[in-house]
Design a protein around this motif. Structure first.
Motif, PDB file in Angstrom:
ATOM      1  N   UNK A 197       0.831  -1.212   0.000  1.00  0.00           N
ATOM      2  CA  UNK A 197       0.000   0.000   0.000  1.00  0.00           C
ATOM      3  C   UNK A 197       0.862   1.258   0.000  1.00  0.00           C
ATOM      4  N   UNK A 198       1.891   1.270   0.858  1.00  0.00           N
ATOM      5  CA  UNK A 198       2.744   2.455   0.944  1.00  0.00           C
ATOM      6  C   UNK A 198       3.506   2.687  -0.355  1.00  0.00           C
ATOM      7  N   UNK A 199       4.114   1.630  -0.891  1.00  0.00           N
ATOM      8  CA  UNK A 199       4.912   1.796  -2.110  1.00  0.00           C
ATOM      9  C   UNK A 199       4.024   2.043  -3.323  1.00  0.00           C
ATOM     10  N   UNK A 200       2.932   1.278  -3.458  1.00  0.00           N
ATOM     11  CA  UNK A 200       2.078   1.410  -4.624  1.00  0.00           C
ATOM     12  C   UNK A 200       1.368   2.748  -4.691  1.00  0.00           C
ATOM     13  N   UNK A 201       0.676   3.104  -3.602  1.00  0.00           N
ATOM     14  CA  UNK A 201      -0.050   4.382  -3.593  1.00  0.00           C
ATOM     15  C   UNK A 201       0.935   5.541  -3.627  1.00  0.00           C
ATOM     16  N   UNK A 202       2.057   5.394  -2.916  1.00  0.00           N
ATOM     17  CA  UNK A 202       3.063   6.456  -2.908  1.00  0.00           C
ATOM     18  C   UNK A 202       3.619   6.721  -4.290  1.00  0.00           C
ATOM     19  N   UNK A 203       3.982   5.659  -5.005  1.00  0.00           N
ATOM     20  CA  UNK A 203       4.495   5.834  -6.369  1.00  0.00           C
ATOM     21  C   UNK A 203       3.443   6.448  -7.286  1.00  0.00           C
ATOM     22  N   UNK A 209       1.400  13.454  -9.487  1.00  0.00           N
ATOM     23  CA  UNK A 209       1.654  14.855  -9.174  1.00  0.00           C
ATOM     24  C   UNK A 209       2.771  15.437 -10.013  1.00  0.00           C
ATOM     25  N   UNK A 210       3.864  14.677 -10.165  1.00  0.00           N
ATOM     26  CA  UNK A 210       5.007  15.169 -10.932  1.00  0.00           C
ATOM     27  C   UNK A 210       4.645  15.374 -12.397  1.00  0.00           C
ATOM     28  N   UNK A 225      -0.297  18.562  -3.994  1.00  0.00           N
ATOM     29  CA  UNK A 225      -0.674  17.717  -2.864  1.00  0.00           C
ATOM     30  C   UNK A 225      -0.386  16.256  -3.128  1.00  0.00           C
ATOM     31  N   UNK A 226      -0.683  15.789  -4.349  1.00  0.00           N
ATOM     32  CA  UNK A 226      -0.405  14.393  -4.707  1.00  0.00           C
ATOM     33  C   UNK A 226       1.092  14.099  -4.638  1.00  0.00           C
ATOM     34  N   UNK A 403       7.884  12.526 -18.225  1.00  0.00           N
ATOM     35  CA  UNK A 403       7.502  13.777 -17.566  1.00  0.00           C
ATOM     36  C   UNK A 403       8.567  14.852 -17.762  1.00  0.00           C
ATOM     37  N   UNK A 404       9.833  14.490 -17.596  1.00  0.00           N
ATOM     38  CA  UNK A 404      10.915  15.461 -17.778  1.00  0.00           C
ATOM     39  C   UNK A 404      10.964  15.951 -19.221  1.00  0.00           C
ATOM     40  N   UNK A 405      10.716  15.043 -20.178  1.00  0.00           N
ATOM     41  CA  UNK A 405      10.679  15.462 -21.570  1.00  0.00           C
ATOM     42  C   UNK A 405       9.613  16.520 -21.819  1.00  0.00           C
ATOM     43  N   UNK A 406       8.426  16.338 -21.217  1.00  0.00           N
ATOM     44  CA  UNK A 406       7.364  17.337 -21.360  1.00  0.00           C
ATOM     45  C   UNK A 406       7.726  18.658 -20.724  1.00  0.00           C
TER      46      UNK A 406
END
Length: 476
Positions: A197-203, A209-210, A225-226, A403-406
């Protein structure tokens, strides 16, 4: 056919449909954006959503394979991927496409890592480089066919057929897996539900968000916030993993220098590579005004170069060793990637194709080396954990690359004052992602001089040939 060739070829069916799908959709982004009435840059969310689903579910792939058997999991994963493909073909808006891509990612998260796990557990380390080459050679046909096929479909038919052509190859993969893939399994430990839960939802939150900050896809407060909550959950997972006796992701594997270089250094290198399928078709079509078919015919030669290098990778590693190859190849491949930004609309297509062909060779050698060196010192009992952790990091870095490319295009637009998809902005974008890839040089430099000698079949510094270790075969 020998096992070190047969099993990789079967797993390659899964890699084929995944890679062909990813490269074909990249070529079709402008057409899909026009159909949905949205910006092509906004469609990076459809690319990152797939990668997010991979990163979320890959960590649990090893446990599921041990619990239900590798063959059963592999077949189910291909089935889920095909269901997601049908959903993508039926999409009528960006949100529905994103949802269907997430389902595809759930299947892909189990499909390729579990298949690779079968290879890692059945092939001796001394033959692993050859086996991994056999695994990726047929899979590279996907990226070869993807761009021109995607361009052909978009030019003459409907982009939705890009997803429907996955069905026959996926069904073939299920049939071959049912007949030839052993139902390998290890006694599974207890599932670390809190860690999942921590790793999946966190990722998922962190990458969402990023990817959406500054794109106006969601309110800015939601995006920030995300990102903050996602990072906090990932930090909480690290603290949790240190205390848990059976963590979902064994972060202790990073103590192995070869695993650390292959995964951490490889992730930095993949940031640039992850941005390429997003940036290159946009530059050729929107920046240079080429048709989807013309764009696909130019970009597919990169995969042809990658396929050619796979036939030489084992010999090169045996001759020069992992450390020397990774150090030199990192810098050359990154420089070639940054050089894509020097292309212009009047650059001869033959010259662009030649550069892409050469870059594909160096990138392929880097991937073969990274994929092998990461497992050089991993014990057979840890292969499931190592495969899950490495797979998650790979997909995470590819998603960050998109994301960085965008964002790099936005930076270029702010600097030049031109629209985001103007040709000049791609010079800045490719320079940024090329620099990110070059940062992996430090991880390669810190490798021991004899790293991966057993896999390369190379003599140790004292002149003794590394003795291959017998692979341990779990009970079927």
């Amino acid at each position: 056919m020998r096992q070190e060739r047969l099993l990789p070829l079967i797993v390659a069916c899964a890699l084929f449909i995944e890679n062909m799908d990813s490269t074909a959709i990249a070529t079709a982004l402008p057409a899909i954006a026009a159909d949905f009435g949205t910006s092509p840059i906004a469609l990076k969310l459809a690319l990152t959503t797939y990668l997010v689903a991979l990163a979320v579910f890959i960590p649990v792939s090893g446990w599921i394979a041990d619990r239900f058997g590798a063959r059963s999991t592999f077949m189910l994963a291909i089935g889920v991927f095909l269901v997601g493909s049908i959903g993508c073909a039926a999409s009528v808006s960006l949100p529905t496409l994103v949802a269907a891509r997430f389902v595809q990612g759930m299947g892909g998260a189990l499909m390729v890592p579990v298949g690779r796990l079968v290879v890692l557990r059945t092939v001796p380390k001394s033959e692993l480089v050859v086996a991994l080459s056999w695994l990726t050679i047929p899979a590279l046909v996907g990226p070869m066919l993807g761009p021109p096929l995607g361009g052909l479909i978009v030019t003459w038919f409907d982009w939705r057929w890009i997803f429907l052509i996955n069905l026959p190859m996926g069904m073939l993969g299920i049939a071959l897996a049912h007949r030839y893939v052993p139902n390998l399994r290890e006694p599974p430990g207890p599932l670390d539900g809190t860690g999942f839960a921590l790793s999946g939802i966190g990722l998922a939150l962190a990458l969402f968000g990023f990817s959406t900050i500054g794109r106006h896809l969601v309110p800015l407060g939601v995006a920030i916030g995300s990102l903050v909550v996602g990072i906090a959950m990932l930090v909480a997972y690290v603290l949790h993993a240190r205390r848990h006796p059976h963590p979902l992701l064994d972060l202790g594997l990073f103590r192995l220098p070869t695993f650390r270089a292959g995964v951490v250094g490889g992730s930095l290198f993949r940031i640039g590579v992850g941005a390429t399928p997003f940036l290159l078709p946009l530059m050729l079509q929107l920046g240079f005004g080429l048709s989807p078919l013309q764009s696909g015919l130019i970009t597919f030669v990169s995969a042809a170069g990658a396929m050619f290098m796979k036939t030489l990778a084992a010999s090169i590693l045996r001759r020069f060793g992992f450390r020397r190859v990774l150090i030199v190849n990192t810098l050359v491949a990154s420089a070639l990637l940054a050089g894509y930004g020097l292309f212009r609309a009047d650059t001869p297509h033959l010259f662009m194709s030649a550069v892409l062909l050469i870059a594909g060779c160096f990138r392929s050698l880097q991937f073969t080396s990274l994929n092998a060196i990461a497992y050089a010192d991993v014990e057979p009992a840890q292969m499931g954990q190592a495969s899950s952790l490495a797979g998650m990091m790979q997909q995470l870095s590819l998603s960050v690359g998109v994301a960085i490319g965008g964002y790099a295009l936005q930076l270029g637009s702010a600097f030049t004052g031109a629209p985001e998809t103007a040709a000049a902005n791609f010079t800045i974008a490719f320079a940024v992602v090329g620099f990110c890839s070059a940062l992996s040089f430090w991880a390669m430099w810190r490798l021991p001089a004899d790293a991966g000698h057993e896999m390369a079949g190379k003599a140790k510094p004292g002149g003794e040939i590394a003795e291959p270790k017998a692979a341990q075969r779990p009970a079927t």
